[in-house]
Design a protein around this motif. Structure first.
Motif, PDB file in Angstrom:
ATOM      1  N   THR A 162       0.831  -1.204   0.000  1.00 26.82           N
ATOM      2  CA  THR A 162       0.000   0.000   0.000  1.00 26.82           C
ATOM      3  C   THR A 162       0.872   1.263   0.000  1.00 26.82           C
ATOM      4  OG1 THR A 162      -0.143  -0.102   2.414  1.00 26.82           O
ATOM      5  CG2 THR A 162      -1.893  -1.217   1.155  1.00 26.82           C
ATOM      6  N   ALA A 163       0.214   2.421  -0.005  1.00 31.09           N
ATOM      7  CA  ALA A 163       0.920   3.701  -0.198  1.00 31.09           C
ATOM      8  C   ALA A 163       2.130   3.897   0.731  1.00 31.09           C
ATOM      9  CB  ALA A 163      -0.067   4.853  -0.061  1.00 31.09           C
ATOM     10  N   PRO A 164       2.008   3.700   2.056  1.00 28.65           N
ATOM     11  CA  PRO A 164       3.186   3.943   2.913  1.00 28.65           C
ATOM     12  C   PRO A 164       4.399   3.106   2.497  1.00 28.65           C
ATOM     13  CG  PRO A 164       1.210   3.724   4.251  1.00 28.65           C
ATOM     14  CD  PRO A 164       0.826   3.320   2.859  1.00 28.65           C
ATOM     15  N   ALA A 165       4.175   1.839   2.146  1.00 29.56           N
ATOM     16  CA  ALA A 165       5.281   0.957   1.739  1.00 29.56           C
ATOM     17  C   ALA A 165       5.810   1.344   0.358  1.00 29.56           C
ATOM     18  CB  ALA A 165       4.829  -0.493   1.746  1.00 29.56           C
ATOM     19  N   LEU A 166       4.925   1.729  -0.558  1.00 31.67           N
ATOM     20  CA  LEU A 166       5.366   2.142  -1.893  1.00 31.67           C
ATOM     21  C   LEU A 166       6.280   3.361  -1.814  1.00 31.67           C
ATOM     22  CD1 LEU A 166       2.062   1.688  -3.944  1.00 31.67           C
ATOM     23  CD2 LEU A 166       4.159   0.339  -4.184  1.00 31.67           C
ATOM     24  N   TYR A 167       5.918   4.312  -0.968  1.00 29.81           N
ATOM     25  CA  TYR A 167       6.779   5.497  -0.781  1.00 29.81           C
ATOM     26  C   TYR A 167       8.080   5.118  -0.078  1.00 29.81           C
ATOM     27  CZ  TYR A 167       2.923   8.634  -2.128  1.00 29.81           C
ATOM     28  OH  TYR A 167       1.936   9.294  -2.810  1.00 29.81           O
ATOM     29  N   ALA A 168       7.986   4.205   0.892  1.00 27.86           N
ATOM     30  CA  ALA A 168       9.172   3.796   1.657  1.00 27.86           C
ATOM     31  C   ALA A 168      10.186   3.073   0.770  1.00 27.86           C
ATOM     32  CB  ALA A 168       8.757   2.902   2.826  1.00 27.86           C
ATOM     33  N   ILE A 169       9.701   2.290  -0.210  1.00 32.64           N
ATOM     34  CA  ILE A 169      10.599   1.570  -1.132  1.00 32.64           C
ATOM     35  C   ILE A 169      11.494   2.550  -1.884  1.00 32.64           C
ATOM     36  CG2 ILE A 169      10.642   0.254  -3.315  1.00 32.64           C
ATOM     37  CD1 ILE A 169       8.166  -1.286  -2.246  1.00 32.64           C
ATOM     38  N   LYS A 170      10.914   3.700  -2.260  1.00 28.18           N
ATOM     39  CA  LYS A 170      11.686   4.712  -2.997  1.00 28.18           C
ATOM     40  C   LYS A 170      12.859   5.228  -2.148  1.00 28.18           C
ATOM     41  CE  LYS A 170       8.988   5.378  -6.745  1.00 28.18           C
ATOM     42  NZ  LYS A 170       8.311   4.087  -6.720  1.00 28.18           N
ATOM     43  N   GLU A 171      12.649   5.302  -0.830  1.00 24.31           N
ATOM     44  CA  GLU A 171      13.693   5.803   0.081  1.00 24.31           C
ATOM     45  C   GLU A 171      14.703   4.726   0.450  1.00 24.31           C
ATOM     46  OE1 GLU A 171      12.563   8.033   3.615  1.00 24.31           O
ATOM     47  OE2 GLU A 171      10.702   8.583   2.587  1.00 24.31           O
ATOM     48  N   ASN A 172      14.225   3.511   0.640  1.00 20.64           N
ATOM     49  CA  ASN A 172      15.097   2.430   1.114  1.00 20.64           C
ATOM     50  C   ASN A 172      14.853   1.169   0.286  1.00 20.64           C
ATOM     51  OD1 ASN A 172      16.502   0.454   2.502  1.00 20.64           O
ATOM     52  ND2 ASN A 172      16.032   1.309   4.523  1.00 20.64           N
ATOM     53  N   PRO A 173      15.669   0.978  -0.761  1.00 23.70           N
ATOM     54  CA  PRO A 173      15.468  -0.171  -1.659  1.00 23.70           C
ATOM     55  C   PRO A 173      15.592  -1.534  -0.960  1.00 23.70           C
ATOM     56  CG  PRO A 173      16.956   1.448  -2.640  1.00 23.70           C
ATOM     57  CD  PRO A 173      16.767   1.851  -1.206  1.00 23.70           C
ATOM     58  N   TYR A 174      16.173  -1.570   0.242  1.00 25.29           N
ATOM     59  CA  TYR A 174      16.288  -2.852   0.947  1.00 25.29           C
ATOM     60  C   TYR A 174      14.901  -3.417   1.262  1.00 25.29           C
ATOM     61  CZ  TYR A 174      17.727  -6.425   4.311  1.00 25.29           C
ATOM     62  OH  TYR A 174      17.915  -7.619   4.961  1.00 25.29           O
TER      63      TYR A 174
END
Length: 324
Positions: free
Chosen positions: A242-254
């Motif tokens: 969902t949105a929080p994780a999609l945005y977080a992936i952009k910041e931390n590819p791990y």
């Protein structure tokens, strides 16, 4: 900030009481087990937000005229469709609790739960056809199709880190916003409003529904299990990004690595939840929810001022207040 729906729904409080009484009667006693399942669902303490919106839109567009039996039936159909979708969702997600109440599939079994959902969809379709309004039939039939489309998209996209925010919003429309948008428009059709007003109310429902879903997805990360009625982070754990994780992936590819291996190693889930919470993902999702809540309010400036119109405005405020 408005933190409860009870104060917002005062203009339609009596309508909602009547709706609750009617829902169990509409299911009928021909199928005792399905009837028991439906009664359990309708008594599970839901806020009745979707039929309340139908009543508020109806009263805001009728103004001094009384609600017709068709407006009331539309609200009942809306709640039936919503409830049917929840039953099927719980089967697909293998959920044991909803709103801290045992799900139909955990109380009975998956077979009965699927049949109960099908039964509610069938009942809603029957009552919908009996409204004798082809445009309303088309609008609500589209919702049932959208539910299936949303569920299929969610299933296909499990653990898919290439999912875009646009695709996430499309799935959110199918699963949540379509019912609010199309039932709002249907209420306008029954009130015989202009095409312009009915289209604006559709856009109100679309944006409100998207804001509602985004807030739900944020709460999945930020609310304790006892408040959620399901384990915190359960969407991400099941592969629903969902949105929080999609945005977080952009910041931390791990985070992408953890998701793509489906949290198969020790502490993967804890690591993933920590990454999301320590990123700007939740804040960016809040901004996205705010954008859609504000857009919703802009689309009802076409309505004349009334207590029902004000309640529709307050509802957008309430959706955001759930975050605080």
């Amino acid at each position: 900030m408005i933190t409860t729906t009870s104060s917002i729904f005062v203009p339609v409080e009596a309508d909602l009481r009547l709706l609750t009484d009617n829902l169990t009667k509409l299911i009928g006693a021909r199928h005792p087990i399905l009837g028991a399942a439906a009664e359990h669902l309708f008594g599970a303490g839901g806020k009745r937000i979707r039929p309340a919106i139908v009543f508020l839109v109806s009263r805001a567009t009728l103004l001094d005229q009384e609600l017709t039996s068709r407006h009331r039936r539309l609200a009942e159909i809306t709640e039936m469709i919503h409830t049917a979708s929840l039953v099927h969702d719980d089967v697909v997600d293998e959920a044991q609790l909803r709103r801290n109440v045992p799900t139909v599939n955990s109380l009975f079994d998956n077979r009965i739960a699927v049949l109960a959902g099908d039964f509610l969809f069938a009942q809603s379709s029957w009552y919908l056809a009996n409204l004798d309004n082809l445009e309303v039939v088309k609008l609500l039939s589209e919702v049932i199709r959208d539910f299936a489309e949303g569920e299929i998209q969610q299933g296909i996209n499990r653990f898919d880190t290439s999912l875009t925010i646009e695709a996430y919003l499309e799935k959110s429309y199918y699963k949540t916003a379509s019912l609010i948008a199309n039932s709002s428009k249907a209420a306008c059709v029954l009130s015989d409003t202009s095409t312009e007003v009915s289209e604006q109310l559709y856009l109100y429902g679309r944006n409100l529904g998207l804001a509602f879903q985004i807030v739900d997805d944020i709460l999945d990360f930020t609310s304790p299990t006892e408040v959620l009625g399901k384990p915190a982070g359960s969407d991400l754990i099941s592969g629903n990004i969902t949105a929080p994780a999609l945005y977080a992936i952009k910041e931390n590819p791990y985070l992408e690595v953890l998701i793509e291996r489906e949290f198969s190693q020790d502490n993967d889930i804890e690591k993933a939840l920590t990454i999301v919470k320590e990123s700007n993902g939740i804040q960016r999702a809040r901004e996205l929810a705010l954008h859609h809540a504000e857009a919703a309010v802009q689309h009802i400036t076409c309505l004349k001022p009334s207590v029902s119109t004000q309640a529709l405005i307050d509802l957008a405020d309430y959706v955001l207040s759930r975050l605080y």
